[in-house]
Write a protein that holds these residues in place. Structure first.
Motif, PDB file in Angstrom:
ATOM      1  N   MET A 267       0.818  -1.222   0.000  1.00  0.00           N
ATOM      2  CA  MET A 267       0.000   0.000   0.000  1.00  0.00           C
ATOM      3  C   MET A 267       0.850   1.271   0.000  1.00  0.00           C
ATOM      4  O   MET A 267       0.488   2.248  -0.664  1.00  0.00           O
ATOM      5  N   PRO A 268       1.992   1.282   0.696  1.00  0.00           N
ATOM      6  CA  PRO A 268       2.841   2.485   0.604  1.00  0.00           C
ATOM      7  C   PRO A 268       3.258   2.813  -0.832  1.00  0.00           C
ATOM      8  O   PRO A 268       3.466   3.981  -1.158  1.00  0.00           O
ATOM      9  N   VAL A 269       3.344   1.801  -1.680  1.00  0.00           N
ATOM     10  CA  VAL A 269       3.691   2.057  -3.093  1.00  0.00           C
ATOM     11  C   VAL A 269       2.537   2.807  -3.768  1.00  0.00           C
ATOM     12  O   VAL A 269       2.749   3.789  -4.487  1.00  0.00           O
ATOM     13  N   VAL A 270       1.315   2.337  -3.490  1.00  0.00           N
ATOM     14  CA  VAL A 270       0.139   3.006  -4.064  1.00  0.00           C
ATOM     15  C   VAL A 270       0.079   4.450  -3.551  1.00  0.00           C
ATOM     16  O   VAL A 270      -0.143   5.399  -4.321  1.00  0.00           O
ATOM     17  N   ASP A 271       0.317   4.616  -2.255  1.00  0.00           N
ATOM     18  CA  ASP A 271       0.295   5.973  -1.671  1.00  0.00           C
ATOM     19  C   ASP A 271       1.349   6.873  -2.315  1.00  0.00           C
ATOM     20  O   ASP A 271       1.101   8.043  -2.580  1.00  0.00           O
ATOM     21  N   TYR A 272       2.495   6.303  -2.567  1.00  0.00           N
ATOM     22  CA  TYR A 272       3.585   7.073  -3.190  1.00  0.00           C
ATOM     23  C   TYR A 272       3.165   7.573  -4.584  1.00  0.00           C
ATOM     24  O   TYR A 272       3.317   8.754  -4.908  1.00  0.00           O
ATOM     25  N   TYR A 273       2.609   6.667  -5.380  1.00  0.00           N
ATOM     26  CA  TYR A 273       2.204   7.072  -6.734  1.00  0.00           C
ATOM     27  C   TYR A 273       0.974   7.987  -6.713  1.00  0.00           C
ATOM     28  O   TYR A 273       0.795   8.806  -7.605  1.00  0.00           O
ATOM     29  N   GLU A 274       0.176   7.818  -5.689  1.00  0.00           N
ATOM     30  CA  GLU A 274      -0.972   8.710  -5.516  1.00  0.00           C
ATOM     31  C   GLU A 274      -0.471  10.151  -5.378  1.00  0.00           C
ATOM     32  O   GLU A 274      -0.978  11.073  -6.014  1.00  0.00           O
ATOM     33  N   LYS A 275       0.546  10.323  -4.556  1.00  0.00           N
ATOM     34  CA  LYS A 275       1.117  11.662  -4.361  1.00  0.00           C
ATOM     35  C   LYS A 275       1.722  12.192  -5.652  1.00  0.00           C
ATOM     36  O   LYS A 275       1.785  13.393  -5.868  1.00  0.00           O
ATOM     37  N   GLU A 276       2.172  11.284  -6.494  1.00  0.00           N
ATOM     38  CA  GLU A 276       2.746  11.682  -7.787  1.00  0.00           C
ATOM     39  C   GLU A 276       1.649  11.997  -8.806  1.00  0.00           C
ATOM     40  O   GLU A 276       1.940  12.343  -9.948  1.00  0.00           O
ATOM     41  N   GLY A 277       0.411  11.767  -8.415  1.00  0.00           N
ATOM     42  CA  GLY A 277      -0.723  12.015  -9.307  1.00  0.00           C
ATOM     43  C   GLY A 277      -0.840  10.980 -10.418  1.00  0.00           C
ATOM     44  O   GLY A 277      -1.399  11.247 -11.480  1.00  0.00           O
ATOM     45  N   LYS A 278      -0.312   9.776 -10.174  1.00  0.00           N
ATOM     46  CA  LYS A 278      -0.311   8.777 -11.253  1.00  0.00           C
ATOM     47  C   LYS A 278      -1.337   7.664 -11.078  1.00  0.00           C
ATOM     48  O   LYS A 278      -1.410   6.751 -11.900  1.00  0.00           O
ATOM     49  N   VAL A 279      -2.095   7.703  -9.972  1.00  0.00           N
ATOM     50  CA  VAL A 279      -2.969   6.556  -9.688  1.00  0.00           C
ATOM     51  C   VAL A 279      -4.376   6.739 -10.249  1.00  0.00           C
ATOM     52  O   VAL A 279      -4.996   7.786 -10.072  1.00  0.00           O
ATOM     53  N   ILE A 280      -4.844   5.704 -10.940  1.00  0.00           N
ATOM     54  CA  ILE A 280      -6.260   5.608 -11.314  1.00  0.00           C
ATOM     55  C   ILE A 280      -6.843   4.522 -10.423  1.00  0.00           C
ATOM     56  O   ILE A 280      -6.445   3.355 -10.517  1.00  0.00           O
ATOM     57  N   LYS A 281      -7.743   4.936  -9.538  1.00  0.00           N
ATOM     58  CA  LYS A 281      -8.302   3.966  -8.587  1.00  0.00           C
ATOM     59  C   LYS A 281      -9.655   3.475  -9.102  1.00  0.00           C
ATOM     60  O   LYS A 281     -10.529   4.285  -9.424  1.00  0.00           O
ATOM     61  N   VAL A 282      -9.768   2.168  -9.181  1.00  0.00           N
ATOM     62  CA  VAL A 282     -11.020   1.588  -9.691  1.00  0.00           C
ATOM     63  C   VAL A 282     -11.589   0.647  -8.624  1.00  0.00           C
ATOM     64  O   VAL A 282     -10.868  -0.206  -8.091  1.00  0.00           O
ATOM     65  N   ASP A 283     -12.874   0.807  -8.343  1.00  0.00           N
ATOM     66  CA  ASP A 283     -13.519  -0.089  -7.386  1.00  0.00           C
ATOM     67  C   ASP A 283     -13.630  -1.481  -8.013  1.00  0.00           C
ATOM     68  O   ASP A 283     -14.208  -1.637  -9.097  1.00  0.00           O
ATOM     69  N   ALA A 284     -13.073  -2.475  -7.323  1.00  0.00           N
ATOM     70  CA  ALA A 284     -13.003  -3.819  -7.909  1.00  0.00           C
ATOM     71  C   ALA A 284     -13.970  -4.791  -7.260  1.00  0.00           C
ATOM     72  O   ALA A 284     -13.833  -6.007  -7.396  1.00  0.00           O
ATOM     73  N   THR A 285     -14.973  -4.264  -6.572  1.00  0.00           N
ATOM     74  CA  THR A 285     -15.903  -5.150  -5.862  1.00  0.00           C
ATOM     75  C   THR A 285     -16.937  -5.763  -6.800  1.00  0.00           C
ATOM     76  O   THR A 285     -17.386  -6.887  -6.580  1.00  0.00           O
ATOM     77  N   ALA A 286     -17.289  -5.022  -7.841  1.00  0.00           N
ATOM     78  CA  ALA A 286     -18.367  -5.475  -8.734  1.00  0.00           C
ATOM     79  C   ALA A 286     -17.936  -6.658  -9.607  1.00  0.00           C
ATOM     80  O   ALA A 286     -16.791  -7.126  -9.529  1.00  0.00           O
ATOM     81  N   ALA A 287     -18.847  -7.095 -10.464  1.00  0.00           N
ATOM     82  CA  ALA A 287     -18.541  -8.196 -11.390  1.00  0.00           C
ATOM     83  C   ALA A 287     -17.500  -7.722 -12.408  1.00  0.00           C
ATOM     84  O   ALA A 287     -17.398  -6.521 -12.689  1.00  0.00           O
ATOM     85  N   PRO A 288     -16.709  -8.679 -12.967  1.00  0.00           N
ATOM     86  CA  PRO A 288     -15.586  -8.314 -13.837  1.00  0.00           C
ATOM     87  C   PRO A 288     -15.947  -7.379 -14.991  1.00  0.00           C
ATOM     88  O   PRO A 288     -15.200  -6.439 -15.266  1.00  0.00           O
ATOM     89  N   ASP A 289     -17.100  -7.607 -15.659  1.00  0.00           N
ATOM     90  CA  ASP A 289     -17.398  -6.741 -16.821  1.00  0.00           C
ATOM     91  C   ASP A 289     -17.697  -5.306 -16.395  1.00  0.00           C
ATOM     92  O   ASP A 289     -17.340  -4.347 -17.088  1.00  0.00           O
ATOM     93  N   LYS A 290     -18.301  -5.159 -15.232  1.00  0.00           N
ATOM     94  CA  LYS A 290     -18.578  -3.809 -14.708  1.00  0.00           C
ATOM     95  C   LYS A 290     -17.262  -3.114 -14.364  1.00  0.00           C
ATOM     96  O   LYS A 290     -17.056  -1.932 -14.660  1.00  0.00           O
ATOM     97  N   VAL A 291     -16.401  -3.859 -13.723  1.00  0.00           N
ATOM     98  CA  VAL A 291     -15.093  -3.284 -13.344  1.00  0.00           C
ATOM     99  C   VAL A 291     -14.320  -2.895 -14.602  1.00  0.00           C
ATOM    100  O   VAL A 291     -13.675  -1.846 -14.659  1.00  0.00           O
ATOM    101  N   PHE A 292     -14.462  -3.718 -15.623  1.00  0.00           N
ATOM    102  CA  PHE A 292     -13.732  -3.423 -16.865  1.00  0.00           C
ATOM    103  C   PHE A 292     -14.276  -2.152 -17.532  1.00  0.00           C
ATOM    104  O   PHE A 292     -13.509  -1.291 -17.989  1.00  0.00           O
ATOM    105  N   ALA A 293     -15.608  -2.046 -17.561  1.00  0.00           N
ATOM    106  CA  ALA A 293     -16.223  -0.846 -18.155  1.00  0.00           C
ATOM    107  C   ALA A 293     -15.719   0.405 -17.434  1.00  0.00           C
ATOM    108  O   ALA A 293     -15.377   1.416 -18.059  1.00  0.00           O
ATOM    109  N   ASN A 294     -15.630   0.293 -16.133  1.00  0.00           N
ATOM    110  CA  ASN A 294     -15.155   1.413 -15.331  1.00  0.00           C
ATOM    111  C   ASN A 294     -13.668   1.708 -15.609  1.00  0.00           C
ATOM    112  O   ASN A 294     -13.245   2.864 -15.676  1.00  0.00           O
ATOM    113  N   THR A 295     -12.923   0.621 -15.794  1.00  0.00           N
ATOM    114  CA  THR A 295     -11.492   0.778 -16.101  1.00  0.00           C
ATOM    115  C   THR A 295     -11.322   1.551 -17.408  1.00  0.00           C
ATOM    116  O   THR A 295     -10.531   2.499 -17.487  1.00  0.00           O
ATOM    117  N   GLU A 296     -12.075   1.143 -18.412  1.00  0.00           N
ATOM    118  CA  GLU A 296     -11.962   1.811 -19.717  1.00  0.00           C
ATOM    119  C   GLU A 296     -12.338   3.288 -19.614  1.00  0.00           C
ATOM    120  O   GLU A 296     -11.674   4.154 -20.170  1.00  0.00           O
TER     121      GLU A 296
END
Ligand code: UDP
Ligand code: MG
Length: 307
Positions: A267-296
């Motif tokens: 998680m510290p790696v994610v936090d580090y890149y978050e501060k760099e403004g490089k993170v795209i956070k996607v909620d991964a709880t839903a079904a795979p196709d929903k998560v994929f649509a959100n990713t796109e």
């Protein structure tokens, strides 16, 4: 591959060993011993003869100190000759790929796009990467898969080490993983016959040292796709996957350890890149196709429609 790995592992092993040999904790006892032996010369050596006079008694201890000091210095210089180049220095490896122990990245971000794909174990990184490959033509490299392949490769000198780390949910020493990734990237580019490529690096970096090393020696990353998922959902998925995956770490005990490593180390790696403004956070709880649509959707927002 075997020889590449063997070069890098020798390097890794010596790199790990080196600090201990020259650390203050290792050299301090030596210094104390040296002082003690010097003190002994002063305190317990009786004057050889009464006719020698006080100047003779004072001269030999100094000579002893100089001799010990010189011997220590020569020994230190000789030891340093055997040490590997410091991390970040060029590594000569004639006829082989350079090991990623250097300060200039092998690939330029103008040619090579790297997106790190992170998320807890069982968050769905592999599934989403497969979708991105088939729909958007990325090259998918899973650090875990590369490590498992290396573990199974006949003659690999890392097999046992990797097996141990994976079973315990720990992070394999970065030199091994970074080298495997660089090799895989080189192979993929060669196969495509181009110096240009777009890579999804899945399950990496999981530790800050890996992140720094990869960006400094292999290629700077453009983005981090972070799949966010609650632990109970991930646990359920992993236990389900464990029924058929054949993975040594898809069992309750290893899963617990992996979660711990993820929270404490990754998680510290994610936090580090978050501060760099490089993170795209996607909620991964839903079904795979929903998560994929959100990713796109999120990738399009960031990179435009062509990515
Ligand atoms: N691993 C590692 N370094 C990495 C990536 C993976 O040491 O950079 C090891 C680690 O022990 C991890 C295991 O490989 O728990 C499995 O990784 P994988 O990405 O396959 O697991 P996933 O996140 O997909 O469940
Ligand atoms: Mg995976």
């Amino acid at each position: 591959m075997a020889s590449r790995m063997s070069v890098s592992w020798r390097l890794a092993a010596r790199t790990i060993a080196a600090p201990a040999r020259c650390s203050t904790s290792a050299s301090a006892p030596r210094a104390v011993l040296r002082q003690q032996s010097q003190r002994r010369l002063y305190s317990s050596e009786p004057p050889r003869s009464s006719s020698g006079g006080s100047s003779k008694i004072k001269f030999w201890p100094f000579l002893g100190v100089i001799a010990l000091g010189t011997a220590g210095y020569v020994a230190l210089v000789n030891r340093r000759k055997d040490m590997p180049p410091a991390v970040g220095a060029p590594t000569p490896a004639a006829g082989q790929l350079p090991a990623p122990a250097k300060s200039t990245p092998t690939f330029s971000p103008d040619d090579v796009t790297v997106i790190f794909v992170l998320g807890g174990p069982g968050a769905g990184k592999g599934t989403q990467c497969a979708n991105l490959v088939s729909k958007h033509g990325f090259t998918h490299l899973s650090a875990g898969d590369l490590l498992r392949a290396e573990q199974e490769r006949p003659g690999s000198q890392f097999g046992d080490l990797i097996r141990d780390y994976i079973k315990n949910g720990l992070i394999v020493p970065m030199e091994v993983t970074v080298q495997l990734l660089e090799n895989a990237m080189t192979d993929a580019l060669a196969k495509g016959g181009s110096s240009k490529g777009r890579f999804l690096i899945d399950g990496f970096p999981r530790k800050m040292d890996q992140a720094h090393k990869f960006e400094e020696a292999v290629c700077p990353a453009k983005l981090v796709l972070f799949y966010d998922c609650p632990e109970d959902v991930m646990e359920k998925r992993l236990l389900e996957r464990g029924k058929t995956s054949g993975r040594s770490d898809d069992n309750a005990e290893s899963i617990r350890k992996r979660f711990r490593t993820f929270i404490e180390t990754s998680m510290p790696v994610v936090d580090y890149y978050e501060k760099e403004g490089k993170v795209i956070k996607v909620d991964a709880t839903a079904a795979p196709d929903k998560v994929f649509a959100n990713t796109e959707k999120r990738l399009t927002e960031r990179l435009g429609t062509k990515y």
